[in-house]
Design a protein around this motif. Structure first.
Motif, PDB file in Angstrom:
ATOM      1  N   ASP A  16      10.121   6.594   0.289  1.00 52.21           N
ATOM      2  CA  ASP A  16      10.181   6.149  -1.109  1.00 52.21           C
ATOM      3  C   ASP A  16       9.043   6.754  -1.931  1.00 52.21           C
ATOM      4  O   ASP A  16       8.195   7.489  -1.399  1.00 52.21           O
ATOM      5  CB  ASP A  16      10.250   4.617  -1.212  1.00 52.21           C
ATOM      6  N   ALA A  17       9.028   6.463  -3.213  1.00 50.38           N
ATOM      7  CA  ALA A  17       8.053   7.064  -4.134  1.00 50.38           C
ATOM      8  C   ALA A  17       6.612   6.734  -3.752  1.00 50.38           C
ATOM      9  O   ALA A  17       5.696   7.500  -4.056  1.00 50.38           O
ATOM     10  CB  ALA A  17       8.333   6.596  -5.562  1.00 50.38           C
ATOM     11  N   LYS A  18       6.392   5.589  -3.094  1.00 49.20           N
ATOM     12  CA  LYS A  18       5.035   5.202  -2.688  1.00 49.20           C
ATOM     13  C   LYS A  18       4.658   5.764  -1.317  1.00 49.20           C
ATOM     14  O   LYS A  18       3.585   5.492  -0.812  1.00 49.20           O
ATOM     15  CB  LYS A  18       4.914   3.677  -2.669  1.00 49.20           C
ATOM     16  N   GLY A  19       5.565   6.546  -0.709  1.00 49.37           N
ATOM     17  CA  GLY A  19       5.267   7.141   0.585  1.00 49.37           C
ATOM     18  C   GLY A  19       5.622   6.253   1.770  1.00 49.37           C
ATOM     19  O   GLY A  19       5.246   6.546   2.901  1.00 49.37           O
ATOM     20  N   ARG A  20       6.354   5.173   1.516  1.00 46.99           N
ATOM     21  CA  ARG A  20       6.748   4.295   2.617  1.00 46.99           C
ATOM     22  C   ARG A  20       7.933   4.895   3.359  1.00 46.99           C
ATOM     23  O   ARG A  20       8.897   5.352   2.745  1.00 46.99           O
ATOM     24  CB  ARG A  20       7.121   2.901   2.105  1.00 46.99           C
ATOM     25  N   VAL A  21       7.832   4.877   4.694  1.00 44.73           N
ATOM     26  CA  VAL A  21       8.895   5.397   5.553  1.00 44.73           C
ATOM     27  C   VAL A  21       8.862   4.598   6.849  1.00 44.73           C
ATOM     28  O   VAL A  21       7.795   4.171   7.294  1.00 44.73           O
ATOM     29  CB  VAL A  21       8.725   6.919   5.815  1.00 44.73           C
ATOM     30  N   PRO A 108      -0.110   8.469   4.049  1.00 44.69           N
ATOM     31  CA  PRO A 108      -1.216   8.806   3.154  1.00 44.69           C
ATOM     32  C   PRO A 108      -0.904  10.071   2.351  1.00 44.69           C
ATOM     33  O   PRO A 108      -0.308  11.018   2.883  1.00 44.69           O
ATOM     34  CB  PRO A 108      -2.387   9.039   4.112  1.00 44.69           C
ATOM     35  N   PRO A 109      -1.316  10.091   1.073  1.00 48.54           N
ATOM     36  CA  PRO A 109      -1.015  11.248   0.217  1.00 48.54           C
ATOM     37  C   PRO A 109      -1.457  12.585   0.797  1.00 48.54           C
ATOM     38  O   PRO A 109      -0.725  13.567   0.696  1.00 48.54           O
ATOM     39  CB  PRO A 109      -1.762  10.934  -1.086  1.00 48.54           C
TER      40      PRO A 109
END
Length: 163
Positions: A16-21, A108-109
């Motif tokens: 998702d856009a927040k990096g959740r997987v 993490p970004p």
């Protein structure tokens, strides 16, 4: 030190856009059988344009492998420097990320950028570790065998995201 449980299989999950997987259950099962940490370590893969991932207990095995490599190369004048460089890459350039009860992590970004991970993450078991790929990047890599590209295409078709 031999590993009793190995990472095997493949899966494609949305990011998702927040990096959740979600880390696939078959990979989490190996992490949990190897130790009690509900954590995954992420690192830039040393050879491919993806992320390498493993359980925290694997770090000790990785360190032992680097030590053995140094022992083999001791006669080389650059052996100590190369050992230090390998250690920096192997341990400083990693991020340990906990996962929740449903297996979700927040990527993490920096790791997301290092692996060029967009809105899909292709998880591939590679024995001692597993890899996380941007599936489009895998399909474009000339070093990746066609059989593996077929798995990536199948996972994309399965999701309805085929290119």
């Amino acid at each position: 030190m031999a590993l009793e449980h190995l990472f095997q299989g493949s899966a494609l999950n949305a990011v998702d856009a927040k990096g959740r997987v979600s880390i696939p259950a078959f990979l989490r099962g190996v992490i949990e059988r190897r130790g009690d940490a509900r954590t995954v370590v992420l690192a830039k893969h040393e050879a491919f344009g993806c992320l390498a991932a493993y359980d925290p207990a694997y770090a000790a095995l990785k360190h032992a492998k680097l030590e053995r490599l140094l022992e083999k190369e001791e006669t080389s004048p650059d052996a100590q420097l190369e050992y230090q460089q390998r250690n920096l890459i192997a341990f400083a350039a990693t991020e340990e990320v906990p996962y929740d009860s449903s297996g979700r992590i927040v990527m993490p970004p920096m790791m997301r950028r290092k692996g060029d991970i967009g809105d899909l993450a292709l998880f591939l078991g590679t024995g001692e570790t597993f890899q996380i790929w941007n599936p489009e990047r895998l399909l474009k890599d000339p070093r990746i065998p066609d059989d593996l590209k077929d798995i990536a295409r199948f996972r994309l078709e399965e999701r309805g995201a085929a290119s």
